[in-house]
Scaffold this motif. Structure first.
Motif, PDB file in Angstrom:
ATOM      1  N   VAL A  86       0.823  -1.206   0.000  1.00  0.00           N
ATOM      2  CA  VAL A  86       0.000   0.000   0.000  1.00  0.00           C
ATOM      3  C   VAL A  86       0.862   1.263   0.000  1.00  0.00           C
ATOM      4  O   VAL A  86       0.550   2.247  -0.682  1.00  0.00           O
ATOM      5  CB  VAL A  86      -0.943   0.001   1.219  1.00  0.00           C
ATOM      6  N   GLY A  87       1.944   1.246   0.759  1.00  0.00           N
ATOM      7  CA  GLY A  87       2.762   2.443   0.943  1.00  0.00           C
ATOM      8  C   GLY A  87       3.202   3.121  -0.338  1.00  0.00           C
ATOM      9  O   GLY A  87       3.030   4.339  -0.497  1.00  0.00           O
ATOM     10  N   PRO A  88       3.802   2.393  -1.285  1.00  0.00           N
ATOM     11  CA  PRO A  88       4.254   3.059  -2.512  1.00  0.00           C
ATOM     12  C   PRO A  88       3.124   3.737  -3.284  1.00  0.00           C
ATOM     13  O   PRO A  88       3.325   4.799  -3.877  1.00  0.00           O
ATOM     14  CB  PRO A  88       4.866   1.907  -3.315  1.00  0.00           C
ATOM     15  N   LYS A  89       1.938   3.147  -3.256  1.00  0.00           N
ATOM     16  CA  LYS A  89       0.802   3.763  -3.953  1.00  0.00           C
ATOM     17  C   LYS A  89       0.429   5.095  -3.302  1.00  0.00           C
ATOM     18  O   LYS A  89       0.130   6.076  -3.994  1.00  0.00           O
ATOM     19  CB  LYS A  89      -0.402   2.825  -3.919  1.00  0.00           C
ATOM     20  N   LEU A  90       0.449   5.136  -1.975  1.00  0.00           N
ATOM     21  CA  LEU A  90       0.037   6.343  -1.265  1.00  0.00           C
ATOM     22  C   LEU A  90       1.088   7.443  -1.371  1.00  0.00           C
ATOM     23  O   LEU A  90       0.748   8.631  -1.428  1.00  0.00           O
ATOM     24  CB  LEU A  90      -0.263   6.009   0.190  1.00  0.00           C
ATOM     25  N   VAL A  91       2.355   7.063  -1.395  1.00  0.00           N
ATOM     26  CA  VAL A  91       3.410   8.048  -1.649  1.00  0.00           C
ATOM     27  C   VAL A  91       3.209   8.674  -3.024  1.00  0.00           C
ATOM     28  O   VAL A  91       3.274   9.901  -3.189  1.00  0.00           O
ATOM     29  CB  VAL A  91       4.803   7.401  -1.534  1.00  0.00           C
ATOM     30  N   LYS A  92       2.947   7.848  -4.013  1.00  0.00           N
ATOM     31  CA  LYS A  92       2.727   8.352  -5.372  1.00  0.00           C
ATOM     32  C   LYS A  92       1.508   9.268  -5.421  1.00  0.00           C
ATOM     33  O   LYS A  92       1.557  10.349  -6.020  1.00  0.00           O
ATOM     34  CB  LYS A  92       2.543   7.183  -6.339  1.00  0.00           C
ATOM     35  N   GLU A  93       0.406   8.861  -4.787  1.00  0.00           N
ATOM     36  CA  GLU A  93      -0.806   9.690  -4.803  1.00  0.00           C
ATOM     37  C   GLU A  93      -0.563  11.045  -4.140  1.00  0.00           C
ATOM     38  O   GLU A  93      -1.072  12.080  -4.601  1.00  0.00           O
ATOM     39  CB  GLU A  93      -1.947   8.950  -4.103  1.00  0.00           C
ATOM     40  N   THR A  94       0.213  11.043  -3.083  1.00  0.00           N
ATOM     41  CA  THR A  94       0.535  12.297  -2.395  1.00  0.00           C
ATOM     42  C   THR A  94       1.271  13.252  -3.325  1.00  0.00           C
ATOM     43  O   THR A  94       0.913  14.433  -3.450  1.00  0.00           O
ATOM     44  CB  THR A  94       1.391  12.023  -1.152  1.00  0.00           C
ATOM     45  N   ILE A  95       2.283  12.743  -3.977  1.00  0.00           N
ATOM     46  CA  ILE A  95       3.097  13.607  -4.830  1.00  0.00           C
ATOM     47  C   ILE A  95       2.306  14.079  -6.041  1.00  0.00           C
ATOM     48  O   ILE A  95       2.340  15.267  -6.398  1.00  0.00           O
ATOM     49  CB  ILE A  95       4.381  12.873  -5.239  1.00  0.00           C
ATOM     50  N   LEU A  96       1.555  13.204  -6.677  1.00  0.00           N
ATOM     51  CA  LEU A  96       0.825  13.602  -7.876  1.00  0.00           C
ATOM     52  C   LEU A  96      -0.235  14.656  -7.564  1.00  0.00           C
ATOM     53  O   LEU A  96      -0.541  15.510  -8.400  1.00  0.00           O
ATOM     54  CB  LEU A  96       0.179  12.384  -8.538  1.00  0.00           C
ATOM     55  N   LYS A  97      -0.812  14.631  -6.364  1.00  0.00           N
ATOM     56  CA  LYS A  97      -1.811  15.648  -6.015  1.00  0.00           C
ATOM     57  C   LYS A  97      -1.166  16.970  -5.655  1.00  0.00           C
ATOM     58  O   LYS A  97      -1.676  18.033  -6.025  1.00  0.00           O
ATOM     59  CB  LYS A  97      -2.677  15.162  -4.848  1.00  0.00           C
ATOM     60  N   ASP A  98      -0.045  16.945  -4.947  1.00  0.00           N
ATOM     61  CA  ASP A  98       0.455  18.159  -4.303  1.00  0.00           C
ATOM     62  C   ASP A  98       1.789  18.661  -4.841  1.00  0.00           C
ATOM     63  O   ASP A  98       2.343  19.631  -4.320  1.00  0.00           O
ATOM     64  CB  ASP A  98       0.595  17.909  -2.795  1.00  0.00           C
TER      65      ASP A  98
ATOM     66  N   PHE B 112       9.332   8.786  -3.200  1.00  0.00           N
ATOM     67  CA  PHE B 112       9.451  10.246  -3.203  1.00  0.00           C
ATOM     68  C   PHE B 112      10.454  10.697  -4.257  1.00  0.00           C
ATOM     69  O   PHE B 112      10.211  11.646  -5.006  1.00  0.00           O
ATOM     70  CB  PHE B 112       9.900  10.745  -1.829  1.00  0.00           C
ATOM     71  N   HIS B 113      11.590  10.044  -4.299  1.00  0.00           N
ATOM     72  CA  HIS B 113      12.648  10.431  -5.228  1.00  0.00           C
ATOM     73  C   HIS B 113      12.290  10.054  -6.661  1.00  0.00           C
ATOM     74  O   HIS B 113      12.695  10.732  -7.612  1.00  0.00           O
ATOM     75  CB  HIS B 113      13.955   9.774  -4.812  1.00  0.00           C
ATOM     76  N   GLN B 114      11.492   9.019  -6.804  1.00  0.00           N
ATOM     77  CA  GLN B 114      11.091   8.589  -8.143  1.00  0.00           C
ATOM     78  C   GLN B 114      10.127   9.577  -8.785  1.00  0.00           C
ATOM     79  O   GLN B 114      10.247   9.872  -9.989  1.00  0.00           O
ATOM     80  CB  GLN B 114      10.440   7.204  -8.058  1.00  0.00           C
ATOM     81  N   TYR B 115       9.210  10.119  -7.989  1.00  0.00           N
ATOM     82  CA  TYR B 115       8.133  10.926  -8.575  1.00  0.00           C
ATOM     83  C   TYR B 115       8.323  12.432  -8.417  1.00  0.00           C
ATOM     84  O   TYR B 115       7.794  13.206  -9.226  1.00  0.00           O
ATOM     85  CB  TYR B 115       6.789  10.518  -7.964  1.00  0.00           C
ATOM     86  N   ASP B 116       9.023  12.887  -7.406  1.00  0.00           N
ATOM     87  CA  ASP B 116       9.115  14.327  -7.179  1.00  0.00           C
ATOM     88  C   ASP B 116      10.217  14.929  -8.036  1.00  0.00           C
ATOM     89  O   ASP B 116      11.402  14.785  -7.733  1.00  0.00           O
ATOM     90  CB  ASP B 116       9.387  14.611  -5.698  1.00  0.00           C
ATOM     91  N   ILE B 117       9.847  15.654  -9.077  1.00  0.00           N
ATOM     92  CA  ILE B 117      10.857  16.224  -9.967  1.00  0.00           C
ATOM     93  C   ILE B 117      11.584  17.405  -9.314  1.00  0.00           C
ATOM     94  O   ILE B 117      12.632  17.821  -9.791  1.00  0.00           O
ATOM     95  CB  ILE B 117      10.252  16.643 -11.323  1.00  0.00           C
ATOM     96  N   GLN B 118      11.031  17.937  -8.229  1.00  0.00           N
ATOM     97  CA  GLN B 118      11.707  19.027  -7.521  1.00  0.00           C
ATOM     98  C   GLN B 118      12.747  18.520  -6.534  1.00  0.00           C
ATOM     99  O   GLN B 118      13.519  19.313  -5.991  1.00  0.00           O
ATOM    100  CB  GLN B 118      10.681  19.887  -6.780  1.00  0.00           C
ATOM    101  N   ASN B 119      12.729  17.238  -6.275  1.00  0.00           N
ATOM    102  CA  ASN B 119      13.714  16.622  -5.380  1.00  0.00           C
ATOM    103  C   ASN B 119      13.728  17.286  -4.007  1.00  0.00           C
ATOM    104  O   ASN B 119      14.772  17.617  -3.442  1.00  0.00           O
ATOM    105  CB  ASN B 119      15.118  16.667  -5.999  1.00  0.00           C
ATOM    106  N   ARG B 120      12.528  17.505  -3.462  1.00  0.00           N
ATOM    107  CA  ARG B 120      12.422  18.096  -2.126  1.00  0.00           C
ATOM    108  C   ARG B 120      12.972  17.144  -1.068  1.00  0.00           C
ATOM    109  O   ARG B 120      12.920  15.924  -1.233  1.00  0.00           O
ATOM    110  CB  ARG B 120      10.959  18.435  -1.827  1.00  0.00           C
ATOM    111  N   PRO B 121      13.470  17.685   0.047  1.00  0.00           N
ATOM    112  CA  PRO B 121      13.961  16.816   1.118  1.00  0.00           C
ATOM    113  C   PRO B 121      12.858  15.907   1.653  1.00  0.00           C
ATOM    114  O   PRO B 121      11.683  16.300   1.703  1.00  0.00           O
ATOM    115  CB  PRO B 121      14.416  17.801   2.204  1.00  0.00           C
TER     116      PRO B 121
END
Length: 932
Positions: free
Chosen positions: A384-396, A421-430
């Motif tokens: 479940v975790g990877p899906k929810l990380v992805k959903e978080t980033i794609l929304k926000d 987080f590192h896979q989906y966030d193109i801003q590479n936030r901490p």
């Protein structure tokens, strides 16, 4: 079942206009927020009002609407408490225009607690969604009937079939609700469309976007155009091409004349990204963005737009007492405005992803956001975790306010899921782990003041407690903050801190008779604000300590040269863009009326962030007739940062204004075996011969019930003798001696009816005292209010003096228990310690009377606050036994987890030492019992 007719008609009209056919259409099936809801058919499977179909507003939490079972997150540990595991079954009909055929139709849920099964016209829309706080969607293009009425069915399970979801969310230290608590809407897109437009816009104008198409059947061109918020185009187009068969591409460029985004200057733009086939625009997306650069520099700090940042923040739950986690526009605005009013620049979204609208408002009003994937003290599994990380980033991902991702809380993580987080966030936030030293930042929770060896101020990494000074009742938050903050500021690694927590999380219990707000004993978060955002005393303490304009310590009197030294603690703002003004005020003993005897608006000085500058006020002549000097700073947007106040006169100078002449009567003395009574006109005062304490007071209105004092408070003293006489002027003198502090106390009744008390100064050494002074008794039930000059309007603690300004104040009697009296929270609290007393008038059912102090820095105890039911840590400090006390020293207050001794120097107990010949300050009080 209710159907969406009007919205469908409007949608159809829009679709008939070709321009709109290029855009993403949003049609709400639910309401837009907790204030604007839509009724859906509903059945709850267990608990209250279960087993029958009825209706429920959507969005909502069903417990607040009278269904199911209330549970706090710890209830699973208690076998005696029923753990509600009900399902909510929803039905809703909606129309789909015929014109939508050939388009992509998604149904989108912004938040549903928690396992959610969705059917369209009896067929599953997709796999079950698990996780309560996340946006998820299904492509239902092949399931809907075009030009007809469609049936939506949703099965929401309050608890998950996935145990890691339950551990992360349902067994957490907060209220556990069920239901569709955020909006549900249809997202209608062209057949070929952009399914993702991730944007990275840097402070220097560098722009790039990662574009994902749902399909690719031709060669396409991508165009980005930038507009200001008035719709004026302000840049050249940025273009890129994508070949047939490809579904991903990047578009990038450098834009000129960009104003960066920050909380101090929340500059926003609209970027329109167009997908074109030849010259035809087939899809268009507009994103509101800000240009800002986020960087965590190893062993240094957080840099945003190239400037080192100190986060001044608070933890915020999505919560309202009557609606749970279903919130309104006004709820979001209220919270953000209050944070900004406290001079905060950051918020941690604890312990889950917030509403999208909250982030939009943080973008526009200006707050740094730590966006958190849920996990209280347990984390999601790797399913479940990877899906929810992805959903978080794609929304926000495109919100400039979101500068950090938090991965769970206090052990609520699975390190294996971080890669998402590192896979989906193109801003590479901490990516931070609240309470860990990890990924280059130390976020340890609830440090003691002198923490730690090799960490924080003594460490090698930037540090910020993502939970700091745990509030409970009136403790924590502002109490201790000044010591912590000034100490941390000495370290170049200081990156800030986040107070726990914004507001009391007391929920309305619709399952109990009457109006009951429940905080689950002391478990639910206890905030700076009440559940309906009532301001507690710490609100103003935080506001002063975190003001980005700081005034260096100064003594202001009638010889002051008018010069203030201002320190600029902004990150991005020069003081020349702020506003400054002053007022000088004259007051009157016993009255709240003030007379402004002078004022001025000052020319703002130039001072860059980090600089200190002198500012001269031309007020010297005015100060000759003033009691108070006030200085106000406002930010560039017209909001008050803080108003400081200083007394111009000493207490004995103010006391000298007391009318000591008046009518003078010969004093008569009446004695019996136990007492001696002195009478001056209408004033009659009776003293105990044995103890020297007041036994009775009368004026021409009758009895005044002040009695039982002076009694030493905080010192073990025995009376060694009493004497009384008339002096040469005809005034009555009553003397008391003791074997300890105060060694001598002397009453003097003047012929004009004024009564003076002098208790000799501290001489002997005292150590580890909570309070020391003298006390009296007065029946609390006879007191209706108070007017006073001193610090106010809130009570103070030894470690929470800031934010309480010296002025003239007034408040009515109340019996508020901070953080507990949810049905009648009246602030400021009436009872407690008050600082820097000049005078106080007690308003009573008998006859008002006034006490005037000649002693500087004297504290005044006004009754004893009632003890909360579930005290923890150091949140109920001691009080003298008396009702009214006049004290040199008062105690500090602790937090839920810490006694005061752990919170820094201001929180320590009192110590005093002196030598023969010291000219310290005796306690000198005037009592005016004369009726008006």
């Amino acid at each position: 079942m209710k159907r969406i007719h009007l919205l469908a008609i409007i949608s159809s009209l829009l679709l008939s206009i070709s321009a709109f056919s290029q855009q993403t259409q949003i049609v709400f099936l639910s309401g837009t927020d907790a204030t604007n809801t839509v009724e859906w058919d509903f059945l709850c499977t267990d608990g209250r009002n279960s087993g029958e179909w009825t209706t429920i507003p959507v969005p909502s939490n069903w417990e607040l609407e009278g269904f199911g079972t209330y549970n706090y997150g710890h209830d699973w540990r208690n076998e005696e408490i029923k753990l509600g595991k009900e399902h909510g079954l929803y039905k809703h009909e909606f129309d789909v225009p015929r014109e939508w055929k050939g388009k992509t139709v998604n149904i989108v849920f912004d938040g549903s607690m928690t396992d959610t099964k969705v059917k369209i016209n009896g067929k599953p829309a997709g796999e079950i969604h698990q996780g309560a706080f996340y946006r998820f969607k299904y492509d239902i293009s092949k399931l809907v009937k075009y030009g007809q009425t469609n049936l939506l069915e949703v099965d929401v399970a309050k608890h998950s079939a996935n145990e890691s979801v339950n551990r992360a969310e349902r067994q957490a230290d907060f209220w556990i609700f069920g239901g569709i608590f955020r909006p549900v809407f249809l997202e209608v897109l062209p057949e070929i469309h952009m399914s993702r437009t991730a944007i990275d816009a840097k402070a220097d104008g560098t722009f790039k976007s990662f574009i994902v198409l749902n399909d690719s059947k031709n060669d396409y061109k991508i165009t980005a155009e930038l507009f200001d918020l008035e719709g004026t185009k302000i840049s050249e187009n940025i273009e890129s091409e994508i070949n047939k068969g490809e579904t991903e591409t990047w578009i990038s460029g450098k834009l000129k004349n960009i104003k960066p985004w920050s909380p101090e200057w929340p500059n926003l733009y609209d970027v329109k990204i167009s997908l074109k086939k030849s010259s035809e625009t087939i899809h268009e997306v507009t994103e509101r963005i800000g240009f800002r650069t986020m960087e965590l520099r190893e062993h240094d700090g957080f840099y945003i737009n190239g400037e080192k940042v100190v986060f001044k923040g608070v933890n915020r739950h999505s919560f309202w007492p009557e609606t749970g986690r279903a919130l309104s526009e006004e709820n979001h605005l209220t919270d953000i405005r209050l944070m900004k009013e406290m001079n905060m620049n950051a918020v941690r979204c604890s312990h889950y992803v917030p509403d999208k609208r909250f982030l939009e408002l943080c973008d526009s009003l200006g707050l740094f956001v730590l966006n958190e994937v849920t996990g209280w003290q347990d984390g999601y599994d790797t399913i479940v975790g990877p899906k929810l990380v992805k959903e978080t980033i794609l929304k926000d991902e495109n919100h400039p306010s979101v500068v950090i991702w938090n991965h769970g809380n206090e052990g609520g993580w699975n390190f294996a899921n971080e890669k998402g987080f590192h896979q989906y966030d193109i801003q590479n936030r901490p990516v931070l782990y609240p309470w860990l030293l990890r990924n280059g930042a130390d976020t340890h929770h609830y440090p003691e003041f002198d923490y730690a060896i090799g960490r924080f101020g003594n460490g090698n990494d930037p540090f910020m407690a993502t939970e700091l000074l745990h509030g409970l009742y009136d403790g924590g938050h502002g109490a201790g903050l000044e010591d912590y903050w000034r100490n941390y500021e000495t370290s170049p690694l200081h990156a800030g801190g986040f107070l726990w927590v914004l507001a009391d999380e007391a929920i309305l219990r619709t399952d109990l008779e009457g109006t009951v707000y429940d905080a689950d004993r002391n478990h639910a978060p206890d905030g700076i604000l009440g559940p309906h955002r009532e301001k507690e005393g710490s609100f103003y303490t935080i506001k002063e300590i975190w003001s980005p304009v700081q005034v260096k310590p100064v003594i202001i009197n009638r010889k002051w040269d008018g010069k203030l030294f201002l320190e600029n603690k902004f990150i991005y703002t020069d003081l020349k863009d702020c506003g400054f003004s002053w007022r000088a005020v004259k007051t009157e003993i016993g009255s709240v009326k003030e007379k402004v005897v002078g004022s001025g608006i000052l020319t703002s000085p130039e001072a860059a962030p980090g600089e200190t500058v002198a500012l001269k006020t031309d007020c010297q002549k005015t100060l000759q007739e003033a009691d108070l000097f006030l200085f106000k700073a406002i930010d560039p947007h017209g909001h008050e940062l803080h108003t400081w106040s200083w007394p111009v006169v000493q207490p004995d100078e103010k006391a000298a204004e007391l009318a000591v002449n008046g009518k003078k009567d010969e004093i008569t003395i009446i004695e019996n075996e136990q007492s001696v009574t002195a009478v001056a006109g209408s004033i009659e005062v009776t003293f105990s011969k044995e103890k020297g304490t007041l036994l009775a007071v009368k004026n021409n209105n009758g009895n005044i019930s002040l009695n039982g004092g002076p009694v030493p408070a905080g010192a073990d003293s025995e009376i060694t003798g009493t004497t009384w006489e008339k002096n040469a002027e005809g005034n009555f003198i009553f003397g008391i001696t003791t074997n300890n502090f105060p060694e001598k106390m002397t009453w003097k009744l003047h012929k004009n009816g004024l009564l003076k008390l002098e208790a000799s100064q501290l001489k002997k050494w005292v150590r580890e005292v909570d309070f020391i002074g003298i006390s009296f008794n007065y029946p609390e039930e006879k007191c209706t209010g108070m007017k006073w000059m001193g610090r106010g309007p809130y009570r103070v603690w030894k470690n929470r003096l800031k934010g309480s300004n010296i002025g003239v104040w007034e408040k009515a009697y109340n019996n508020t228990i901070t953080g507990e009296s949810f049905n009648n929270l009246v602030y400021p609290e009436f009872k407690g310690y008050h600082g820097n007393l000049y005078w106080a008038t007690l308003e009573t059912t008998e006859s008002d009377f006034t006490v005037i102090s000649e002693t500087p820095n004297l504290f005044f105890q006004l009754f004893t606050p009632k003890e909360p039911k579930h005290v923890a840590g150091g949140t109920h400090p001691p009080f003298p036994e008396g009702d009214l006390s006049f004290l040199y020293e008062i105690p500090a207050i602790g937090t839920k987890f810490k006694t005061p001794e752990a919170l820094g120097p201001q929180s320590g107990k009192g110590h005093f030492g002196g030598h023969t010949g010291d000219e310290n300050y005796p306690i000198k009080l005037w009592f005016n019992f004369r009726a008006n």
